[in-house]
Write a protein that holds these residues in place. Sequence first.
Motif, PDB file in Angstrom:
ATOM      1  N   ASN A 180     -13.025  -1.204 -13.564  1.00 25.00           N
ATOM      2  CA  ASN A 180     -13.899  -1.840 -12.576  1.00 25.00           C
ATOM      3  C   ASN A 180     -14.144  -0.967 -11.358  1.00 25.00           C
ATOM      4  N   LYS A 181     -13.161  -0.141 -11.001  1.00 21.01           N
ATOM      5  CA  LYS A 181     -13.315   0.654  -9.780  1.00 21.01           C
ATOM      6  C   LYS A 181     -12.993   2.128 -10.005  1.00 21.01           C
ATOM      7  N   PRO A 182     -13.908   2.843 -10.627  1.00 16.88           N
ATOM      8  CA  PRO A 182     -13.665   4.281 -10.789  1.00 16.88           C
ATOM      9  C   PRO A 182     -13.604   4.946  -9.416  1.00 16.88           C
ATOM     10  N   GLY A 183     -12.907   6.057  -9.315  1.00 13.52           N
ATOM     11  CA  GLY A 183     -12.856   6.765  -8.038  1.00 13.52           C
ATOM     12  C   GLY A 183     -11.612   7.617  -7.923  1.00 13.52           C
ATOM     13  N   VAL A 184     -11.433   8.204  -6.731  1.00 13.40           N
ATOM     14  CA  VAL A 184     -10.257   9.035  -6.478  1.00 13.40           C
ATOM     15  C   VAL A 184      -9.236   8.206  -5.710  1.00 13.40           C
TER      16      VAL A 184
ATOM     17  N   GLU B 277       0.329  -0.975 -13.104  1.00 13.56           N
ATOM     18  CA  GLU B 277      -0.185  -1.313 -11.772  1.00 13.56           C
ATOM     19  C   GLU B 277      -1.414  -0.467 -11.449  1.00 13.56           C
ATOM     20  N   PHE B 278      -1.366   0.796 -11.813  1.00 17.32           N
ATOM     21  CA  PHE B 278      -2.497   1.670 -11.501  1.00 17.32           C
ATOM     22  C   PHE B 278      -3.779   1.181 -12.185  1.00 17.32           C
ATOM     23  N   ILE B 279      -3.658   0.741 -13.411  1.00 23.49           N
ATOM     24  CA  ILE B 279      -4.859   0.306 -14.133  1.00 23.49           C
ATOM     25  C   ILE B 279      -5.342  -1.064 -13.663  1.00 23.49           C
ATOM     26  N   TYR B 280      -4.398  -1.988 -13.436  1.00 19.88           N
ATOM     27  CA  TYR B 280      -4.828  -3.367 -13.246  1.00 19.88           C
ATOM     28  C   TYR B 280      -4.881  -3.852 -11.807  1.00 19.88           C
ATOM     29  N   SER B 281      -4.210  -3.175 -10.871  1.00 18.41           N
ATOM     30  CA  SER B 281      -4.194  -3.749  -9.522  1.00 18.41           C
ATOM     31  C   SER B 281      -5.503  -3.455  -8.796  1.00 18.41           C
ATOM     32  N   GLU B 282      -5.799  -4.312  -7.838  1.00 25.29           N
ATOM     33  CA  GLU B 282      -7.018  -4.162  -7.044  1.00 25.29           C
ATOM     34  C   GLU B 282      -6.953  -2.934  -6.144  1.00 25.29           C
TER      35      GLU B 282
ATOM     36  N   MET C 260       0.839  -1.216   0.000  1.00 21.96           N
ATOM     37  CA  MET C 260       0.000   0.000   0.000  1.00 21.96           C
ATOM     38  C   MET C 260       0.866   1.256   0.000  1.00 21.96           C
ATOM     39  N   GLY C 261       0.551   2.157  -0.861  1.00 23.07           N
ATOM     40  CA  GLY C 261       1.273   3.421  -0.903  1.00 23.07           C
ATOM     41  C   GLY C 261       0.907   4.291   0.298  1.00 23.07           C
ATOM     42  N   ARG C 262       1.770   5.240   0.591  1.00 20.50           N
ATOM     43  CA  ARG C 262       1.472   6.134   1.717  1.00 20.50           C
ATOM     44  C   ARG C 262       0.386   7.127   1.349  1.00 20.50           C
TER      45      ARG C 262
ATOM     46  N   TYR D 278      -6.054  -0.052  -6.992  1.00 15.10           N
ATOM     47  CA  TYR D 278      -6.507   1.119  -7.740  1.00 15.10           C
ATOM     48  C   TYR D 278      -7.673   0.761  -8.663  1.00 15.10           C
ATOM     49  N   CYS D 279      -7.500   0.895  -9.963  1.00 14.92           N
ATOM     50  CA  CYS D 279      -8.650   0.789 -10.874  1.00 14.92           C
ATOM     51  C   CYS D 279      -9.261  -0.613 -10.999  1.00 14.92           C
ATOM     52  N   GLY D 280      -8.517  -1.632 -10.616  1.00 17.31           N
ATOM     53  CA  GLY D 280      -9.083  -2.986 -10.653  1.00 17.31           C
ATOM     54  C   GLY D 280      -9.281  -3.571 -12.043  1.00 17.31           C
ATOM     55  N   GLY D 281      -8.585  -3.037 -13.022  1.00 13.46           N
ATOM     56  CA  GLY D 281      -8.662  -3.619 -14.368  1.00 13.46           C
ATOM     57  C   GLY D 281      -9.802  -3.076 -15.210  1.00 13.46           C
ATOM     58  N   ILE D 282      -9.833  -3.533 -16.470  1.00 11.36           N
ATOM     59  CA  ILE D 282     -10.838  -3.055 -17.424  1.00 11.36           C
ATOM     60  C   ILE D 282     -12.159  -3.798 -17.203  1.00 11.36           C
ATOM     61  N   TRP D 283     -13.255  -3.090 -17.294  1.00  7.37           N
ATOM     62  CA  TRP D 283     -14.562  -3.704 -17.015  1.00  7.37           C
ATOM     63  C   TRP D 283     -14.936  -4.732 -18.077  1.00  7.37           C
ATOM     64  N   LYS D 284     -15.879  -5.564 -17.719  1.00  6.79           N
ATOM     65  CA  LYS D 284     -16.459  -6.565 -18.628  1.00  6.79           C
ATOM     66  C   LYS D 284     -15.399  -7.461 -19.274  1.00  6.79           C
TER      67      LYS D 284
END
Lengths: 175, 436
Positions: B248-252, B263-268, B1-3, B270-276
């Motif tokens: 999968n997980k839009p947000g701030v 990592e930012f796009i695919y890791s849980e 986890m980042g600070r 952060y964004c959790g990967g591409i939807w569908k």
Amino acid sequence: MDIKFSSEALATANKLIARYPQGKQKSALIPMLHLAQSEFDGWLSPEVMDYVASLLSIKPIEVYEVATFYSMFNTKPVGKCLIEVCQTSSCWLRGSDEIVDHLKKKWNIEVGETTSDGMFTLKTVECLGSCGTAPMLQCGSDFHENLTVEKVDELIEKLKSKGERSSYLKSLVNS
Amino acid sequence: MGRKLLLEHINEPGIQTFDVYRKKGGYASVEKALKTMAPDAVTEEVKKSGLRGRGGAGFPAGMKWSFIDKKSDKPRYLVVNADESEPGTFKDRYLMEKIPHVLIEGMIVASFALGAKTSYIYIRGEYMYIVGILEKAIQEAYAKGFLGKNILGTDYSLDIYVHPGAGAYICGEETALLESLEGKRGNPRLKPPFPAVAGLYASPTVVNNVETIAAVVPVINMGGDEYAKIGIGKSTGTKLISASGHINKPGVYEIELGVPVDEFIYSEEYCGGIWKNRRLKAVVAGGSSVPILPADLILTTAKGEPRLMTYESLADGGFQTGTMLGSGGFIVMDEMTDIVKNLYTFARFYHHESCGQCSPCREGTGWMEKILHRLHHGHGKKEDIDILVDVAKKIEGNTICPLGDAAAWPVASAVRHFRKEFEAAAMAHSHAELVA
Ligand SMILES: Cc1cc2nc3c(=O)[nH]c(=O)nc-3n(C[C@H](O)[C@H](O)[C@H](O)COP(=O)(O)O)c2cc1C
Ligand code: SF4
Ligand code: FES
């Protein structure tokens, strides 16, 4: 009609003016127009704008040029509920077109028009900072997010009975 | 986890209130700065931290503060830019709504450093409900002696006011913002003079983004040197990223600058990967104004290095193969996305938002919208593509403010990287003509 703020709004107006240095009361113009719009049926008639000019001791033209520049100021009457659907990229990517089409069909109006009962005005707007919860629409000050066609129908049912307008006064008073 | 430096306590119940915020260590930076530091020493720490403007341009905050005209006998102002209207950006809203006191705290410290006795928050009018949240936080801060006369018994006094805009993207540009704050149309001013010399009411003024000012809090608490240890190179500290689109997980998300884009796009986390379960097609990494990149170039640079979430790495390759961190508005598009339509939504936006002062921007954004409308609706021609690029080129660099550039860059990059799609859109027309 005699154009005049309620005493509550007038007190707020004076407080707003006091937020800016002496002689810079024109700075209060945009806040005052928000106040005026929420006091006078959601839009700014020439009479209302002249009244605001008199409160700020500025020329009416200074008010008109500002009122026509900013998209939140309505210089024509609007429905009780202004439904503003965001259509910019992030919302479009998540289905805002369907929301707009649905409302157009539901009310049989085009974007920019008002339903015949004067209740709803449909507007499309650009990004409202709700891209992470897209698609979205704004009604009054409220954000309605993660929309589906079903959710929109539910919302419209709820709004039918009460209407909702953005109120600067409410934002100030609630705090 | 980042600070997490800004969002550490975001899930604490009641963190919106002064009392809970204070219990979690809030307002410590005000005590430290006002009681133990000279104003210039505060600016010095911010310089050391390497903190760069979070509004889009990435200009070093401490350096900007040091430009403020101290010889002028006029009052100085700090103005916080909470106009947040760059499509794809919603981090300032999140911060102000969830943890308003961090902004107020940062404003007190920054105003102290600048010698400002009055400070305004210019917030976009559509965020009206946040006006109420901020007003409340400000009132609490007054009641607890952190605002008003003689803060914490020192001889420093400060008033903060919230000022709503009324729907105009251009008012995010700092000189348009100042015009608007003076009660006028949001027409950008010619620079120089810069706001640091002649800003609000022609007085020395610093305009900073909400997140920049909030980040001053950890900078002062930790010290500039410690802050600068987070991140990579000249990209120091943490940054709020607004993630939206087909993920999968839009947000701030608050990231330590330097996280790999992959990592930012695919890791849980952060964004959790591409939807569908679809594949990635393209990303607009820093708000609508920055160049769009196709999947391969957003994940790795043209040199084949992994792309990182830093100012430098995202810009690697210039506008040929790179982009910009911008406001941190990270818009992700899956393989089904119509790039022509996406660009049309941006072109419509810039045309709508052009203030109309300069003809290349006023007319050019209109032409670009029209051409893209044509192409998108299958009425376009192959020549339209080159005309589009030509118009964009003629806007770029020829306007009073950078909105013109901001309108041109997405066009140039979309055609550069996805020319085939534009040609296919134009073919739809030729095909229809042929059949007719
Ligand atoms: C068209 C345009 C729109 C802008 N919109 C915003 C905005 O909404 N918020 C923001 O902080 N900066 C925005 N900026 C950048 C500001 O002009 C200014 O650089 C920034 O507020 C400085 O703050 P910072 O150094 O802390 O980033 C915009 C710039 C342009 C040209
Ligand atoms: S570039 Fe566009 S928005 Fe900026 S001043 Fe010129 S016309 Fe206005
Ligand atoms: S794109 Fe619709 S809220 Fe941002």
